[in-house]
Design an enzyme around this catalytic site. Sequence first.
Site, PDB file in Angstrom:
ATOM      1  N   ASP A   3      10.107  49.978  12.663  1.00  0.00           N
ATOM      2  CA  ASP A   3      10.815  50.800  11.674  1.00  0.00           C
ATOM      3  C   ASP A   3      10.758  50.163  10.284  1.00  0.00           C
ATOM      4  O   ASP A   3      11.501  50.544   9.383  1.00  0.00           O
ATOM      5  CB  ASP A   3      12.273  51.018  12.104  1.00  0.00           C
ATOM      6  CG  ASP A   3      13.029  49.705  12.304  1.00  0.00           C
ATOM      7  OD1 ASP A   3      12.472  48.634  11.979  1.00  0.00           O
ATOM      8  OD2 ASP A   3      14.178  49.753  12.770  1.00  0.00           O
TER       9      ASP A   3
ATOM     10  N   GLU B 139      17.487  46.109   9.220  1.00  0.00           N
ATOM     11  CA  GLU B 139      17.133  47.445   9.701  1.00  0.00           C
ATOM     12  C   GLU B 139      17.132  48.432   8.533  1.00  0.00           C
ATOM     13  O   GLU B 139      17.700  48.145   7.473  1.00  0.00           O
ATOM     14  CB  GLU B 139      18.163  47.879  10.743  1.00  0.00           C
ATOM     15  CG  GLU B 139      18.318  46.934  11.925  1.00  0.00           C
ATOM     16  CD  GLU B 139      17.220  47.093  12.975  1.00  0.00           C
ATOM     17  OE1 GLU B 139      16.108  47.537  12.636  1.00  0.00           O
ATOM     18  OE2 GLU B 139      17.496  46.772  14.146  1.00  0.00           O
TER      19      GLU B 139
ATOM     20  N   HIS C  75      11.379  46.972   9.488  1.00  0.00           N
ATOM     21  CA  HIS C  75      12.329  45.882   9.181  1.00  0.00           C
ATOM     22  C   HIS C  75      11.625  44.536   9.034  1.00  0.00           C
ATOM     23  O   HIS C  75      10.594  44.282   9.650  1.00  0.00           O
ATOM     24  CB  HIS C  75      13.464  45.808  10.213  1.00  0.00           C
ATOM     25  CG  HIS C  75      13.057  45.403  11.593  1.00  0.00           C
ATOM     26  ND1 HIS C  75      13.410  46.109  12.718  1.00  0.00           N
ATOM     27  CD2 HIS C  75      12.333  44.348  12.049  1.00  0.00           C
ATOM     28  CE1 HIS C  75      12.940  45.508  13.789  1.00  0.00           C
ATOM     29  NE2 HIS C  75      12.270  44.433  13.405  1.00  0.00           N
TER      30      HIS C  75
ATOM     31  N   ASP D 176      16.455  34.627  12.181  1.00  0.00           N
ATOM     32  CA  ASP D 176      17.531  35.353  12.848  1.00  0.00           C
ATOM     33  C   ASP D 176      17.809  34.828  14.259  1.00  0.00           C
ATOM     34  O   ASP D 176      17.027  34.049  14.817  1.00  0.00           O
ATOM     35  CB  ASP D 176      17.217  36.864  12.881  1.00  0.00           C
ATOM     36  CG  ASP D 176      15.746  37.169  13.186  1.00  0.00           C
ATOM     37  OD1 ASP D 176      15.048  36.262  13.677  1.00  0.00           O
ATOM     38  OD2 ASP D 176      15.319  38.293  12.942  1.00  0.00           O
TER      39      ASP D 176
END
Length: 262
Positions: free
Chosen positions: A137, A144, A139, A68
């Site tokens: 979280d 997400e 990811h 990313d």
Amino acid sequence: MEVFIEKDYEEISRKGAEIVAEEMKKKPENFVLGLATGSTPVGLYKELIRMHKEEGLDFSKVTTFNLDEYCGLAPDHEQSYHYFMDENLFNHINIDKKKVHVPDGMAEDPEAFCQEYEKMIVEAGGIDLQVLGIGGDGHIAFNEPGSSLGSRTRVKTLTQETIEDNARFFENIDNVPKYAITMGVGTIMEARICLLLANGAKKAEVLAKAVEGPITAEVTASMMQLHRQAIVIIDEEAGARLKRKDYYKHVEKMADLLKKKK
Ligand code: F6R
């Protein structure tokens, strides 16, 4: 899924690097390595650099693809993932920079770039091993909670939690990018091996969800349960909430015994 529980961060970095190096040596002409940023893989990259310098681990024919990049940050921006990779790995090994791929945060047409990125991965022969971290979280890459489990490389809007997490790296929160280009969960799942690392008590709960909880878009790392060769390397703290901890350790011991017998 193979789960290795190691003593500490140093040990997970060493074991992770050993697996990467072993796989690289199996395909010396055209190995394709998927890379992650963030704090987790820094120790693994340090160990790969050491192996290059002291043991001659050769990166000259390795192609890399990063997961990313922030939209709006150029490769020489200190907070860009490209810059991070240069500083933490690429500048210290004999990699051919023409074989390095990090999503282009400055692409004029990001959507078209994402499709191009997918094509480049296929043309390189697919990713042999993908290094992954896990977000608080759940990811993987910037997928997400709620991301499609079949998603491909695309532009994602970052959650407020991720923006706040990242604010420490920028002058103020308004400078934190709000979008990123990220490989999709589906893209990651096509890597032949997924190598997920996690350390520290902060990751314990989410790691247990990813490894032993239901497969859900709420924890995109839980897709590792469907991967044909997912390797999870964690330290004792990150593994603290796993229900089958003792079994994973038993499996590792048995595998070691088998290796010794051979
Ligand atoms: C970065 C990436 C992210 C991180 C994750 C964990 O390329 O893909 O998913 O792996 O946010 O970050 P750290 O390692 O900083 O806890």
